[in-house]
Every structure is written in structure tokens, then in C-alpha cells.
Write a protein that holds these residues in place. Structure first.
Motif, PDB file in Angstrom:
ATOM      1  N   GLN A  59       0.831  -1.208   0.000  1.00 27.80           N
ATOM      2  CA  GLN A  59       0.000   0.000   0.000  1.00 27.80           C
ATOM      3  C   GLN A  59       0.867   1.259   0.000  1.00 27.80           C
ATOM      4  O   GLN A  59       0.556   2.232  -0.703  1.00 27.80           O
ATOM      5  CB  GLN A  59      -0.929   0.001   1.213  1.00 27.80           C
ATOM      6  N   GLN A  60       1.966   1.250   0.774  1.00 27.23           N
ATOM      7  CA  GLN A  60       2.868   2.405   0.794  1.00 27.23           C
ATOM      8  C   GLN A  60       3.524   2.605  -0.565  1.00 27.23           C
ATOM      9  O   GLN A  60       3.605   3.735  -1.064  1.00 27.23           O
ATOM     10  CB  GLN A  60       3.922   2.231   1.883  1.00 27.23           C
ATOM     11  N   PHE A  61       3.991   1.521  -1.187  1.00 30.71           N
ATOM     12  CA  PHE A  61       4.604   1.610  -2.513  1.00 30.71           C
ATOM     13  C   PHE A  61       3.600   2.134  -3.533  1.00 30.71           C
ATOM     14  O   PHE A  61       3.897   3.038  -4.318  1.00 30.71           O
ATOM     15  CB  PHE A  61       5.135   0.241  -2.949  1.00 30.71           C
ATOM     16  N   ARG A  62       2.396   1.564  -3.522  1.00 30.71           N
ATOM     17  CA  ARG A  62       1.365   1.978  -4.468  1.00 30.71           C
ATOM     18  C   ARG A  62       1.037   3.458  -4.308  1.00 30.71           C
ATOM     19  O   ARG A  62       0.926   4.198  -5.290  1.00 30.71           O
ATOM     20  CB  ARG A  62       0.103   1.133  -4.244  1.00 30.71           C
ATOM     21  N   ASP A  63       0.904   3.910  -3.060  1.00 28.05           N
ATOM     22  CA  ASP A  63       0.561   5.306  -2.820  1.00 28.05           C
ATOM     23  C   ASP A  63       1.677   6.250  -3.269  1.00 28.05           C
ATOM     24  O   ASP A  63       1.412   7.345  -3.757  1.00 28.05           O
ATOM     25  CB  ASP A  63       0.211   5.522  -1.354  1.00 28.05           C
ATOM     26  N   ARG A  64       2.940   5.824  -3.114  1.00 26.25           N
ATOM     27  CA  ARG A  64       4.059   6.637  -3.591  1.00 26.25           C
ATOM     28  C   ARG A  64       4.078   6.679  -5.123  1.00 26.25           C
ATOM     29  O   ARG A  64       4.320   7.710  -5.731  1.00 26.25           O
ATOM     30  CB  ARG A  64       5.387   6.103  -3.081  1.00 26.25           C
ATOM     31  N   ALA A  65       3.787   5.540  -5.739  1.00 26.08           N
ATOM     32  CA  ALA A  65       3.848   5.441  -7.206  1.00 26.08           C
ATOM     33  C   ALA A  65       2.657   6.093  -7.887  1.00 26.08           C
ATOM     34  O   ALA A  65       2.795   6.744  -8.914  1.00 26.08           O
ATOM     35  CB  ALA A  65       3.957   3.973  -7.622  1.00 26.08           C
ATOM     36  N   GLY A  73      -0.108   7.755  -6.035  1.00 22.44           N
ATOM     37  CA  GLY A  73      -0.842   8.705  -5.218  1.00 22.44           C
ATOM     38  C   GLY A  73      -1.855   7.959  -4.372  1.00 22.44           C
ATOM     39  O   GLY A  73      -2.271   6.860  -4.721  1.00 22.44           O
ATOM     40  N   PRO A  74      -2.234   8.528  -3.235  1.00 21.19           N
ATOM     41  CA  PRO A  74      -3.171   7.867  -2.323  1.00 21.19           C
ATOM     42  C   PRO A  74      -4.520   7.587  -2.981  1.00 21.19           C
ATOM     43  O   PRO A  74      -4.958   8.340  -3.838  1.00 21.19           O
ATOM     44  CB  PRO A  74      -3.328   8.848  -1.164  1.00 21.19           C
TER      45      PRO A  74
END
Length: 134
Positions: free
Chosen positions: A123-129, A131-132
């Protein structure tokens, strides 16, 4: 983008993909009709109108179950999207019903109810890549 985990039978002492012997062939999860029945019992909201590719909606997540057409079923790949830790309850209900382990394909480690860091890392990687999520 999805977090992918694999449900499969592994020896009790295996805790990561690196420990799986090269010549290991997992025991099947079962005959397709038995696997579908176990999936339905574990997660009653699952849509198995296509028995090779199930769908399970959650409150803030969705899960696709790649069951395949092979009979017996060797493994099930779960493609999870969204957020929220309640998805892990469904994952572990499936693993328990099928008497198998859960392999985090991104980290190469097995996840357990006490070791779920892969879901949070995804989830952290996805949000960085990307956006939330909204």
C-alpha cells in the motif's frame, strides 16, 4: 496495480520462497468442485459465476481469485486491490479452508496473521507510485 499472493501447499518448515526445494511439487488443493465449495464456505460473498476467476468485493478493497481450469487445483493466485486490513481476514479464511499457506509474491515470504507487513508495504509503494487512493 495489485498485491498478489499465492495460496498453495508447502511443507511446515518452509517460511520463504528461498526455502522451497527446486524439485518440490506441491500437493494439489483439491478437486475443482471441492475447492470451489471450500472457497464459498470461507468467503460467502465470493462471485464464482466464472469458476476459474472469482471475484470478492470488500469495504475498501477487491480481490480476484485466479483459480484456473486445471482439475485438481494446484494453487490459487489472489490479486488484491484497495486498502484496509480487513482484506487479510478473507485471505486467512481462504488459507485455512484450503489448508494451505499464503506466499507474498512481492516479498517472497509467507504471511501469517501476525506477519502481514507485505500488505502494508504494498500500500505504501502503491501510494508513492500512484498517489493515495480516494
Amino acid at each position: 496495480m495489485s498485491w498478489d499472493v499465492l495460496l498453495l501447499r508447502l511443507p511446515d518448515d518452509v517460511t520463504s520462497v528461498q526455502q522451497i526445494p527446486d524439485d518440490y511439487s506441491p500437493a494439489p488443493l483439491g478437486r475443482q468442485h471441492d475447492v470451489l465449495a471450500a472457497v464459498t464456505q470461507a468467503v460467502p460473498d465470493v462471485d464464482l459465476s466464472d469458476p476459474t476467476w472469482g471475484e470478492l468485493p470488500g469495504s475498501a478493497w477487491s480481490m480476484e481469485l485466479n483459480i484456473g481450469s486445471e482439475d485438481p487445483v494446484d494453487s490459487i493466485m489472489l490479486h488484491i486491490r484497495g486498502s484496509g486490513d480487513d482484506v487479510l481476514t478473507a485471505v486467512f479464511h481462504l488459507a485455512e479452508a484450503l489448508r494451505c499457506k499464503v506466499l507474498d509474491c512481492a516479498e517472497g515470504d509467507l504471511i501469517t496473521p501476525r506477519k502481514t507487513s507485505g500488505w502494508h508495504a504494498f500500500q505504501q509503494f502503491r501510494d508513492r507510485a500512484l498517489g493515495p487512493l480516494h
